[in-house]
Design a protein around this motif. Structure first.
Motif, PDB file in Angstrom:
ATOM      1  N   LEU A  67       0.720  -1.145  -0.154  1.00  0.00           N
ATOM      2  CA  LEU A  67       0.030   0.124  -0.044  1.00  0.00           C
ATOM      3  C   LEU A  67       0.934   1.356  -0.046  1.00  0.00           C
ATOM      4  O   LEU A  67       0.633   2.352  -0.587  1.00  0.00           O
ATOM      5  N   GLU A  68       1.923   1.186   0.742  1.00  0.00           N
ATOM      6  CA  GLU A  68       2.951   2.454   0.840  1.00  0.00           C
ATOM      7  C   GLU A  68       3.366   2.561  -0.463  1.00  0.00           C
ATOM      8  O   GLU A  68       3.656   3.731  -0.926  1.00  0.00           O
ATOM      9  N   ARG A  69       4.004   1.516  -1.292  1.00  0.00           N
ATOM     10  CA  ARG A  69       4.552   1.666  -2.530  1.00  0.00           C
ATOM     11  C   ARG A  69       3.522   2.062  -3.548  1.00  0.00           C
ATOM     12  O   ARG A  69       4.030   3.075  -4.350  1.00  0.00           O
ATOM     13  N   THR A  77      -4.240   8.020  -0.318  1.00  0.00           N
ATOM     14  CA  THR A  77      -4.211   6.904   1.035  1.00  0.00           C
ATOM     15  C   THR A  77      -4.971   5.821   0.567  1.00  0.00           C
ATOM     16  O   THR A  77      -6.068   5.929   0.333  1.00  0.00           O
ATOM     17  N   VAL A  78      -4.388   4.651   1.036  1.00  0.00           N
ATOM     18  CA  VAL A  78      -5.210   3.468   0.974  1.00  0.00           C
ATOM     19  C   VAL A  78      -5.219   2.802   2.442  1.00  0.00           C
ATOM     20  O   VAL A  78      -4.140   2.778   3.014  1.00  0.00           O
ATOM     21  N   MET A  79      -6.206   2.361   2.791  1.00  0.00           N
ATOM     22  CA  MET A  79      -6.610   1.766   4.243  1.00  0.00           C
ATOM     23  C   MET A  79      -7.340   0.591   4.058  1.00  0.00           C
ATOM     24  O   MET A  79      -8.250   0.399   3.107  1.00  0.00           O
ATOM     25  N   VAL A  80      -6.968  -0.439   4.934  1.00  0.00           N
ATOM     26  CA  VAL A  80      -7.757  -1.907   4.984  1.00  0.00           C
ATOM     27  C   VAL A  80      -8.272  -1.875   6.359  1.00  0.00           C
ATOM     28  O   VAL A  80      -7.545  -1.913   7.354  1.00  0.00           O
ATOM     29  N   THR A  81      -9.670  -1.940   6.483  1.00  0.00           N
ATOM     30  CA  THR A  81     -10.200  -2.156   7.956  1.00  0.00           C
ATOM     31  C   THR A  81     -10.868  -3.506   8.012  1.00  0.00           C
ATOM     32  O   THR A  81     -11.143  -4.097   7.232  1.00  0.00           O
ATOM     33  N   ALA A  90      -2.416   0.231   6.233  1.00  0.00           N
ATOM     34  CA  ALA A  90      -2.300   1.559   5.536  1.00  0.00           C
ATOM     35  C   ALA A  90      -1.108   1.935   4.913  1.00  0.00           C
ATOM     36  O   ALA A  90      -0.291   1.698   5.294  1.00  0.00           O
ATOM     37  N   SER A  91      -1.456   2.762   3.843  1.00  0.00           N
ATOM     38  CA  SER A  91      -0.267   3.382   3.383  1.00  0.00           C
ATOM     39  C   SER A  91       0.515   4.377   4.064  1.00  0.00           C
ATOM     40  O   SER A  91       1.773   4.714   4.010  1.00  0.00           O
ATOM     41  N   ASP A  92      -0.403   4.888   5.115  1.00  0.00           N
ATOM     42  CA  ASP A  92       0.007   5.853   5.876  1.00  0.00           C
ATOM     43  C   ASP A  92      -0.224   5.363   7.270  1.00  0.00           C
ATOM     44  O   ASP A  92      -1.391   5.342   7.754  1.00  0.00           O
ATOM     45  N   GLY A 143     -14.092  -7.375   5.985  1.00  0.00           N
ATOM     46  CA  GLY A 143     -13.774  -5.861   6.189  1.00  0.00           C
ATOM     47  C   GLY A 143     -13.838  -5.026   4.973  1.00  0.00           C
ATOM     48  O   GLY A 143     -14.638  -5.290   4.146  1.00  0.00           O
ATOM     49  N   ALA A 144     -12.751  -4.227   4.890  1.00  0.00           N
ATOM     50  CA  ALA A 144     -13.169  -3.132   3.689  1.00  0.00           C
ATOM     51  C   ALA A 144     -11.821  -2.498   3.373  1.00  0.00           C
ATOM     52  O   ALA A 144     -10.849  -2.181   4.168  1.00  0.00           O
ATOM     53  N   VAL A 145     -11.563  -2.275   1.953  1.00  0.00           N
ATOM     54  CA  VAL A 145     -10.614  -1.309   1.486  1.00  0.00           C
ATOM     55  C   VAL A 145     -11.235   0.026   1.064  1.00  0.00           C
ATOM     56  O   VAL A 145     -12.144  -0.056   0.191  1.00  0.00           O
ATOM     57  N   VAL A 146     -10.491   1.105   1.498  1.00  0.00           N
ATOM     58  CA  VAL A 146     -10.950   2.200   1.093  1.00  0.00           C
ATOM     59  C   VAL A 146      -9.639   3.022   0.656  1.00  0.00           C
ATOM     60  O   VAL A 146      -8.552   3.045   1.158  1.00  0.00           O
TER      61      VAL A 146
END
Length: 469
Positions: A67-69, A77-81, A90-92, A143-146
């Motif tokens: 996600l960071e790359r 920004t990409v996050m996984v919950t 998360a990328s951050d 979960g979810a990817v946003v």
């Protein structure tokens, strides 16, 4: 007026260009927006597949690195919950679900729904995409990817396309103004300016002012021709008035001088009775001149209503009245020949022509004929067998106050044939004087033929001087 027409024309061209360019810009922006959304949605779906094992088994380090790359390359920004809305990767590392848009997208994803396509991105809108997808196995949502993706690439691309269309539109607008609108406006306005300048010169007394009638739209060409015809009529009318005043002043001077001399002798006996007769004679002469001038002044001052005139019938009637004045009056007319003329034109013409024949060709036969010429005009001809005219005088017959050099001592005003000529020309006819073979003079009056559609029409005023001045 030219500037106003240019402004209006260019405004219309500008509106047309905007109407043509707006759909192109909107289609391009919508296409770029859709392409970015599909690309980011594909990436979110791929991350959702990778996140299945991470959420179930743990070990989110590798996913976080991916996600960071991704964020370093594409931004955002990409996050996984997980199902409890806790951030798994998360990328951050500082990313949280604090934005209302992000929170709403996660809620939709955890309920099993995907993200809907966003609205069209425009250069003046700095709003990122928020795309979420559910993470699940079989029918279970884990979960979810946003993803919060910037839209700078779309805004830059749409902005460049918009600037290109604006520049192309301005170039087209300038080219249209220089190559089409300005010449077209000049083509329309130039005759109007010519008419304005000519009207001003005419108002200042320049009666020779005319305008070109071969440029501009057909309506303005017709207007220019009408203006020139009006100016011709005004110039002709003024010339006639000036000539009439000069001729009248000259012709009235002699009777007035003679009358003055007669009046001065009234008190010197034994010439009182003879002097009174001479005064009355000069007074009658003045009355005849004034009456003839009044008749002549009416020509061209009013519309002439024409009707069907039975020329032979009028000729027979007038010749019966004049027959006692001649030793031989020969009348040769057909049974009927209708002309389009004023009701009294035949009477006026015959009275003047027969009066001249009685005075200038006394004792000689007079021939009166009526026929039709090759063009259908009704021709009334009066020919005498008298001494005729001097060759130099033939072309002057019909001018005001003209008297032939052989007839200077014969009584008359010199206006009879001038009145006839003016009246005939006024209704579209012709007046001709020619020397007759074998001696004498032949005067011809040609009257327009009558047709049912010509009844009750008003004849136009003549374009040229109708009395030969």
């Amino acid at each position: 007026m030219r500037r106003r027409l240019l402004l209006v024309s260019m405004s219309l061209v500008g509106v047309l260009l905007v109407a043509l360019a707006a759909p192109l810009v909107n289609a391009y922006a919508a296409d770029r927006t859709q392409a970015l959304f599909v690309q980011r949605l594909t990436d979110v779906t791929r991350f959702a597949v990778l996140a299945e094992d991470v959420i179930e088994d743990g070990g989110a380090g590798a996913l976080a690195a991916d996600l960071e790359r991704y964020a370093d390359v594409y931004g955002g920004t990409v996050m996984v919950t997980d199902a409890g809305r806790d951030v798994v990767a998360a990328s951050d590392t500082g990313a949280v679900l604090d934005s209302p848009e992000v929170s709403a997208a996660v809620t939709d994803a955890l309920s099993g729904s995907g993200s809907v396509p966003p609205g069209t991105v425009w250069p003046w809108e700095d709003k990122p995409f928020v795309i979420a997808a559910p993470v699940g196995r079989d029918a279970q949502v884990l979960g979810a990817v946003v993803m919060v993706s910037p839209t700078g690439s779309v805004r830059d691309s749409v902005g460049r396309w918009l600037l290109f269309l604006v520049a192309a539109g301005l170039v087209t607008l300038v080219a249209t103004a220089a190559g089409l609108v300005s010449p077209l406006v000049g083509w329309v306005i130039r005759p109007v300016h010519d008419l304005d300048r000519a009207a001003r010169r005419l108002a200042r007394g320049d009666l020779a002012s005319r305008v070109p009638s071969d440029t501009g739209p057909p309506e303005l060409r017709d207007l220019a021709r009408s203006f020139n015809e009006m100016a011709d009529n005004v110039q002709t009318s003024q010339r006639q008035q000036r000539d009439l005043i000069a001729d009248a002043a000259h012709q009235l001077g002699n009777p007035l001088t003679a009358l003055q001399l007669r009046v001065e002798n009234l008190g010197s006996p034994p010439y009182e009775a003879a002097a009174c007769d001479k005064v009355l004679e000069e007074t009658d002469r003045l009355n005849r001149i004034v009456e003839s001038l009044l008749d002549l002044s009416q020509v061209g001052a009013r519309d002439v209503v024409t009707t069907c005139v039975d020329v032979p019938a009028r000729v027979r009637s007038r010749c019966d009245m004049w027959a006692p004045m001649f030793t031989e009056l020969n009348v040769d007319v057909p049974a009927r020949a209708d002309a389009c003329a004023g009701e009294d034109i035949v009477d006026v013409a015959l009275d003047a022509l027969l009066d001249n024949a009685a005075k200038f060709a006394a004792g000689s036969p007079v021939d009166v004929t009526v026929d039709r010429d090759g063009s259908g005009y009704v021709r009334l001809s009066v020919r005498d067998h008298g001494p005729g005219l001097d060759p130099d005088d033939v072309g002057k017959v019909g001018a005001r106050f003209f008297r032939g050099r052989r007839h200077q001592n014969i009584a008359g005003t010199g206006l009879g044939l001038a009145i006839v000529r003016a009246r005939v020309v006024e209704i579209g006819g012709e007046f001709t004087v020619v020397p007759a073979s074998g001696g004498g003079v032949r005067v011809e009056v040609r009257l327009p033929p009558f047709s049912p559609g010509s009844r009750g029409t008003s004849a136009p005023l003549p374009d040229a001087d109708p009395v030969g001045t």
